[in-house]
Design a protein around this motif. Sequence first.
Motif, PDB file in Angstrom:
ATOM      1  N   PRO A 154     -72.132  46.175 -57.327  1.00  0.00           N
ATOM      2  CA  PRO A 154     -71.871  45.918 -58.750  1.00  0.00           C
ATOM      3  C   PRO A 154     -72.421  44.573 -59.201  1.00  0.00           C
ATOM      4  O   PRO A 154     -72.393  43.592 -58.444  1.00  0.00           O
ATOM      5  CB  PRO A 154     -70.345  45.963 -58.844  1.00  0.00           C
ATOM      6  CG  PRO A 154     -69.868  45.639 -57.472  1.00  0.00           C
ATOM      7  CD  PRO A 154     -70.887  46.217 -56.534  1.00  0.00           C
ATOM      8  N   ASP A 155     -72.922  44.519 -60.444  1.00  0.00           N
ATOM      9  CA  ASP A 155     -73.422  43.250 -60.972  1.00  0.00           C
ATOM     10  C   ASP A 155     -72.259  42.428 -61.531  1.00  0.00           C
ATOM     11  O   ASP A 155     -71.106  42.868 -61.551  1.00  0.00           O
ATOM     12  CB  ASP A 155     -74.495  43.487 -62.035  1.00  0.00           C
ATOM     13  CG  ASP A 155     -74.003  44.354 -63.200  1.00  0.00           C
ATOM     14  OD1 ASP A 155     -72.777  44.384 -63.446  1.00  0.00           O
ATOM     15  OD2 ASP A 155     -74.839  44.997 -63.850  1.00  0.00           O
ATOM     16  N   GLU A 156     -72.555  41.199 -61.990  1.00  0.00           N
ATOM     17  CA  GLU A 156     -71.503  40.289 -62.449  1.00  0.00           C
ATOM     18  C   GLU A 156     -70.745  40.852 -63.650  1.00  0.00           C
ATOM     19  O   GLU A 156     -69.530  40.683 -63.767  1.00  0.00           O
ATOM     20  CB  GLU A 156     -72.119  38.926 -62.792  1.00  0.00           C
ATOM     21  CG  GLU A 156     -72.636  38.169 -61.572  1.00  0.00           C
ATOM     22  CD  GLU A 156     -73.144  36.786 -61.944  1.00  0.00           C
ATOM     23  OE1 GLU A 156     -73.016  36.413 -63.133  1.00  0.00           O
ATOM     24  OE2 GLU A 156     -73.658  36.095 -61.053  1.00  0.00           O
ATOM     25  N   LYS A 157     -71.455  41.525 -64.543  1.00  0.00           N
ATOM     26  CA  LYS A 157     -70.811  42.101 -65.722  1.00  0.00           C
ATOM     27  C   LYS A 157     -69.800  43.169 -65.317  1.00  0.00           C
ATOM     28  O   LYS A 157     -68.680  43.216 -65.854  1.00  0.00           O
ATOM     29  CB  LYS A 157     -71.876  42.694 -66.645  1.00  0.00           C
ATOM     30  CG  LYS A 157     -71.316  43.277 -67.932  1.00  0.00           C
ATOM     31  CD  LYS A 157     -72.427  43.807 -68.825  1.00  0.00           C
ATOM     32  CE  LYS A 157     -71.860  44.427 -70.094  1.00  0.00           C
ATOM     33  NZ  LYS A 157     -72.938  44.964 -70.974  1.00  0.00           N
ATOM     34  N   THR A 158     -70.169  43.998 -64.353  1.00  0.00           N
ATOM     35  CA  THR A 158     -69.273  45.054 -63.879  1.00  0.00           C
ATOM     36  C   THR A 158     -68.049  44.455 -63.196  1.00  0.00           C
ATOM     37  O   THR A 158     -66.918  44.907 -63.393  1.00  0.00           O
ATOM     38  CB  THR A 158     -70.023  45.988 -62.917  1.00  0.00           C
ATOM     39  OG1 THR A 158     -71.149  46.555 -63.594  1.00  0.00           O
ATOM     40  CG2 THR A 158     -69.122  47.117 -62.423  1.00  0.00           C
ATOM     41  N   THR A 201     -69.313  46.794 -49.398  1.00  0.00           N
ATOM     42  CA  THR A 201     -70.061  47.539 -50.399  1.00  0.00           C
ATOM     43  C   THR A 201     -69.698  48.994 -50.294  1.00  0.00           C
ATOM     44  O   THR A 201     -69.221  49.460 -49.268  1.00  0.00           O
ATOM     45  CB  THR A 201     -71.584  47.386 -50.179  1.00  0.00           C
ATOM     46  OG1 THR A 201     -71.903  47.828 -48.857  1.00  0.00           O
ATOM     47  CG2 THR A 201     -72.026  45.945 -50.346  1.00  0.00           C
ATOM     48  N   LEU A 202     -69.923  49.729 -51.365  1.00  0.00           N
ATOM     49  CA  LEU A 202     -69.714  51.165 -51.362  1.00  0.00           C
ATOM     50  C   LEU A 202     -71.000  51.832 -50.921  1.00  0.00           C
ATOM     51  O   LEU A 202     -72.048  51.614 -51.509  1.00  0.00           O
ATOM     52  CB  LEU A 202     -69.333  51.639 -52.764  1.00  0.00           C
ATOM     53  CG  LEU A 202     -69.076  53.135 -52.913  1.00  0.00           C
ATOM     54  CD1 LEU A 202     -67.857  53.528 -52.079  1.00  0.00           C
ATOM     55  CD2 LEU A 202     -68.833  53.482 -54.375  1.00  0.00           C
ATOM     56  N   GLN A 203     -70.902  52.620 -49.868  1.00  0.00           N
ATOM     57  CA  GLN A 203     -72.085  53.254 -49.307  1.00  0.00           C
ATOM     58  C   GLN A 203     -71.997  54.763 -49.516  1.00  0.00           C
ATOM     59  O   GLN A 203     -71.038  55.388 -49.114  1.00  0.00           O
ATOM     60  CB  GLN A 203     -72.192  52.953 -47.803  1.00  0.00           C
ATOM     61  CG  GLN A 203     -73.366  53.637 -47.123  1.00  0.00           C
ATOM     62  CD  GLN A 203     -73.438  53.247 -45.668  1.00  0.00           C
ATOM     63  OE1 GLN A 203     -73.081  52.140 -45.289  1.00  0.00           O
ATOM     64  NE2 GLN A 203     -73.889  54.157 -44.837  1.00  0.00           N
ATOM     65  N   ALA A 204     -72.996  55.345 -50.165  1.00  0.00           N
ATOM     66  CA  ALA A 204     -73.080  56.788 -50.328  1.00  0.00           C
ATOM     67  C   ALA A 204     -74.301  57.280 -49.576  1.00  0.00           C
ATOM     68  O   ALA A 204     -75.395  56.803 -49.798  1.00  0.00           O
ATOM     69  CB  ALA A 204     -73.196  57.161 -51.803  1.00  0.00           C
TER      70      ALA A 204
END
Length: 226
Positions: free
Chosen positions: A204-208, A185-188
């Motif tokens: 991110p969701d499935e659409k993304t 995952t991208l962690q900020a």
Amino acid sequence: MKRSVLFDTETTGLEATGGDRVIEIAALELMGDLPTGRTFHVMIDPERDVPPEASRVHGFTRADLEGKPKFAEVADDFLAFIGDDELIAHNATFDFGFINAELGRVGKVPLDDARKVDTLLLARERFPGMPNSLDALCRRYGIDLSERTTHNALLDCKLLADVYVELMGGRQHGLGLGGLDGEDTLQAVRYTGTMTRRPIFIVPDEKTLAAHDAFVDAMPEPVWKQ
């Protein structure tokens, strides 16, 4: 991850080698330039009077310091807290001068200037010709100054920690790739003004994900497919 220590002192005056003494030390631990919540704070008996002009700055009188430990009694604890790490202060030459004068009185090795990071110099490089006091920087960065009625070392450290985050890249400083429970995952990491780090995980969701796959499929020989 890099550890550093941000610190501040309050004193009986301005002359470290002219008889003035430290009356308060505050220090705050940073990891990766962000506060961890670990602090060091002590009030000190300066073994002398506190001039009225100094009291008007920090709010402490001689009576407030009666019965407090002398510097010799807290020196080892302070040195243990700062370790061998980088030391950050605003107008650091002032604070280094006073701490080193106190260390010299008790036979301790002075702080090495090579460890010094001066946020005043950093601010002057970023904002040449502009006011760069701690108050001015807090106002410039929208940091709440409502509690700063006098120069309290611990409060000043907390304010300077907010300023330092901004000087080093702002609240997005610390953006990085990480994982949680084995997931990519991208962690900020966003600094919120409290004394803790609060990770925000962006999944991110499935659409993304589908839109990303379509974008990659349209590329000639994408490296993601190799």
